[in-house]
Design an enzyme around this catalytic site. Structure first.
Site, PDB file in Angstrom:
ATOM      1  CB  SER A 179       3.039 -38.120  25.991  1.00 20.16           C
ATOM      2  OG  SER A 179       2.225 -37.031  26.094  1.00 20.16           O
ATOM      3  CG  ASP A 180       7.199 -34.739  21.722  1.00 18.28           C
ATOM      4  OD1 ASP A 180       6.886 -33.612  22.097  1.00 18.28           O
ATOM      5  OD2 ASP A 180       8.267 -34.964  21.036  1.00 18.28           O
ATOM      6  CD1 TRP A 181       2.456 -29.993  24.043  1.00 14.70           C
ATOM      7  CD2 TRP A 181       4.039 -31.142  24.914  1.00 14.70           C
ATOM      8  NE1 TRP A 181       2.506 -29.647  25.132  1.00 14.70           N
ATOM      9  CE2 TRP A 181       3.516 -30.123  25.870  1.00 14.70           C
ATOM     10  CE3 TRP A 181       4.880 -32.012  25.266  1.00 14.70           C
ATOM     11  CZ2 TRP A 181       4.059 -30.154  27.246  1.00 14.70           C
ATOM     12  CZ3 TRP A 181       5.303 -32.021  26.669  1.00 14.70           C
ATOM     13  CH2 TRP A 181       4.951 -30.811  27.564  1.00 14.70           C
TER      14      TRP A 181
END
Ligand SMILES: *[C@@H]1O[C@H](CO)[C@@H](O)[C@H](O)[C@H]1NC(C)=O
Ligand SMILES: *[C@@H]1O[C@H](CO)[C@@H](O)[C@H](O)[C@H]1NC(C)=O
Length: 742
Positions: free
Chosen positions: A268-270
């Protein structure tokens, strides 16, 4: 991702390991890309992963798919070590142009500058050097390169991190960068997947992209990344058709893993994860950073454990996540002798040479009336503008480069890095000027007051302009990430007006994240030259001086269109959801279809010499119809077969050495519905001594001749006559021919 992370000091990098990593990464010698084909690179990695997995408990598996939580480790992302299989605490670190928060690391050029060179050897070397530095710092996963945003909006805040709005150029740059990085031993991350084309509302909006546009534009460079065996892909913040990208079965399971045969893992992106089960079943394999930024909400970890125990997420799915992560680690050889984590390691080596070369060869000469450049031993020059000198508060004084003060070398956000030093344009010009005994006067401000007296009487007045953008968590001078307009910052048009009124030999140098509307400046008779210097990072002044003084003829070409008016692009940052109604027609595809004359077209760039084109040859073995090969990383295997070869003879007909980027554009036959008039499908950069001749070779893959047939759900080579255009830009076509496919 964003916010600040702390990096703890660890052991120094092994110089020997670094040297070995570098010697293993010879830039490709041929202009035809060597493509690692087939799944075999992954086979051994998968059998090691399966053996390791057999020794792991369910809680071990949960631990390697779940980040330890925000700010809880030495890197911006970290997972837990699994002692029983020798798996380390994995270190994931930004970003696409080097090691973020490093203090002994190189500030590489942004992706858009690398694309501007059109030089695959430099692009690959840049990747290899970034990989070597990341490894030297003990970083396992470097969070780049970027193919999303692709750059459908000229004002998109993070476009500069990637390689521009043409999917072919971006795809080649992605593959070269990834192969460079991974040959040095670091895991690359292709990001942001997918449809993250603007900063405004990126964490709430839905990108609704039709299937053909998805394949032919936005997915295309990710296919190249997968074909280059990229270890990981980062799913983006936005939604796709109202489903979060990190939970999109269509994007992650169907397109990426099934159709493109992706063997690595989706992270995932953050803080882009929204649910426990939706993400697991939607194809996400690792959550980063493992908690929200407050450290409170944790969606995997114990919650994923319960979901597996209650069969809402299958054990097989958890095994698949863990196996993908382990396989990527084995694939890149990180299971033996990997340096300990030390973000502050000194690992720069000679890498600044690549920064200078990319900075220099990415410079695009847009205008040069009367051959005012290169400079010829002027007795006096004036240097004008606040962007000619370093930020007097310090070159790294703004958090994540979140200011546009002084010389501009990169945009802002998590994709920025510390400069180890910064050679300002003024300093480099002054030092070069000394060799000729030239007097240099400096007007170190953007104010028009007194600028006429600074500029008048000089043999040339060099004015520095900027335009900046970045990631939306920082606002700079009322710019929230995406640019508000495409004009130069700090009253640049007025500054040039004042200078050009006082000096009829005005040279404008632009440092910018993307296109700037230049009409006001170009209308001024005193403006004799425009030097598009892009984002050159730490070697800015040296790269510029190389070109201004003619040590190297400029050889960059625009990786995007510069329009006469911002509205000519036909796309803009939107407030709500984005339906991608323009479809395939972004950047030059739109200008060509709509018959709009750009100011400077995609692929344009002048030199100090001239090139002539002759003798086009076209051969093909292509057969019409759908691709039929088995799926290897990147898609059906036959999509990557060379099915046509085009050559052209290029001669340097001028009097100085230079390099020409010969470009090939294809026009599909009418049997391919609604295709763009011309699409880039090949380029070859040739360095040529005066009078020298060389052959530009364009190897066209089956994929390059195909369009995405929505009904067949396949790439199809249309039957008929393809238009082949070879030239110096997308509109400066020098040779044409046809390629017939039955
Ligand atoms: C989104 O919807 C369009 C139109 O139905 C479809 O073509 C496309 O495949 C969908 N994309 C995703 C990622 O769900
Ligand atoms: C290139 O060719 C043009 C047209 O023939 C000519 O005007 C120009 O001076 C040449 N430039 C160089 C650098 O040789």
């Amino acid at each position: 991702m964003h916010l600040h992370a702390h990096a703890l000091a660890g052991l120094a990098a092994s110089a020997a390991a670094l040297a070995r990593a570098e010697s293993e990464t010879t830039p490709s010698s041929s202009h035809a890309r060597a493509v690692p084909s087939g799944p075999e690179a992954w086979t051994a990695a998968y059998s090691s992963a399966a053996a390791a997995l057999a020794k792991m408990s369910q809680s071990d598996k949960i631990n390697i798919v779940t980040g330890v939580g925000w700010n809880k480790g030495p890197c911006v992302g970290n997972t837990s070590p699994i002692g029983s299989v020798g798996y380390p605490q994995l270190c994931l670190q930004d970003g696409p142009l080097g090691v973020r928060f490093g203090t002994g690391t190189t500030a590489f050029t942004p992706g858009i500058q690398a694309a501007s060179t059109w030089d695959i050897d430099l692009i690959r070397q840049r990747g290899a050097y970034m990989g070597a530095e990341a490894k030297g710092c003990g970083v396992h996963v470097l969070l780049g390169p970027v193919a999303g945003p692709l750059g459908k909006n000229a004002a998109g805040g993070r476009n500069w991190e990637g390689f521009g709005p043409d999917p072919f150029l971006t795809g080649i740059a992605m593959a070269e960068t990834i192969e460079g990085m991974q040959s040095a031993g670091v895991q690359a991350t292709a990001k942001h997947y997918i449809g993250n084309e603007q900063e405004l509302n990126r964490e709430t909006m839905s990108s609704n992209i039709d299937d053909r546009t998805m394949h032919e534009l936005y997915l295309w460079p990710f296919a190249d990344a997968v074909h280059a065996n990229v270890a990981s892909v980062m799913c983006s913040y936005n939604k796709l058709n109202s489903t979060w990208a990190c939970e999109s079965d269509r994007a992650n399971n169907q397109l990426l893993k099934k159709e493109l045969g992706f063997q690595g893992y989706v992270m995932s992106d953050w803080n882009a994860q929204h649910t426990t089960n939706g993400a697991a079943n939607g194809g996400m394999d690792m959550t980063m950073p493992g908690s929200d930024y407050g450290g409170k909400t944790i969606l995997w970890g114990p919650q994923l454990n319960s979901a597996v125990n209650s069969n809402q997420v299958s054990k097989a799915r958890l095994d698949d996540m863990a196996k993908r992560i382990l396989a990527a680690w084995y694939l890149t050889g990180q299971n033996s002798g990997y340096p300990a984590i030390n973000i502050k390691a000194s690992v720069q080596g000679n890498h600044k040479e690549n920064v200078r070369a990319v900075g220099r060869d990415g410079i695009v000469l847009l205008k040069n009336d009367g051959g005012i450049l290169p400079l010829k031993k002027p007795s006096k020059i004036a240097v004008i503008g606040s962007a000619a000198v370093n930020n007097d508060k310090g070159i790294n004084s703004c958090t994540d480069k979140g200011c546009n003060t002084g010389a501009l070398g990169m945009g802002w956000g998590s994709g920025s890095v510390n400069y180890p030093y910064f050679v300002a344009p003024y300093d480099a010009i002054k030092s070069r000027a000394q060799t000729d005994g030239t007097t240099v006067t400096l007007h170190n401000s953007d104010s028009t007051a007194n600028v006429a007296s600074a500029a008048s009487g000089a043999d040339a007045a060099i004015v520095f302009l900027t335009s900046d953008s970045g990631e939306g968590y920082i606002t700079v001078e009322k710019v929230l990430g995406d640019r508000n307009d495409l004009d130069p910052w700090h009253g640049g048009n007025q500054l040039v007006q004042a200078v050009a009124a006082a000096n009829k030999n005005t040279i404008v140098v632009v440092h910018s994240v993307g296109p700037v509307i230049l009409e006001t400046i170009l209308a001024l008779p005193g403006v004799r030259a425009v030097v598009w210097a892009g984002l050159p990072s730490q070697e800015s002044g040296n790269a510029l001086v190389d070109v201004l003084y003619g040590a190297t003829a400029p050889s960059g070409k625009l990786p995007y269109t510069i329009a006469k008016s911002a509205s000519d692009y036909g796309t803009a940052v939107v407030r709500g959801d984005d339906n991608f109604a323009e479809g395939l027609f972004i950047d030059y595809r739109h200008f060509d279809k709509a018959g709009i004359a750009p100011r400077f077209e995609f692929g344009f760039g002048l030199s100090y010499t001239n090139f002539t084109y002759s003798d086009i040859t076209i051969t093909t073995t292509a057969k019409s119809g759908p691709a039929t090969g088995t799926v290897v990383p990147g898609g059906r295997e036959d999509l990557f077969d060379t099915v046509a070869t085009v050559t052209a003879t290029i001669t340097n007909s001028g009097s100085v050495a230079g390099a020409e980027v010969a470009q090939l554009y294809l026009s599909l036959p009418a049997s391919a519905p609604s295709a763009p008039p011309r699409q880039l499908r090949g380029f070859d950069k040739l360095p040529l001594a005066p009078g020298a001749t060389a052959t530009a070779t364009f190897a066209l893959r089956r994929r390059d001749l195909s369009y995405w047939d929505v009904r067949a759900q396949n790439w199809v080579v249309p039957a008929g006559s393809f238009g082949v255009s070879v030239g110096a830009s997308s509109r400066d076509i020098r040779l044409t021919g046809t390629l017939s496919v039955t």
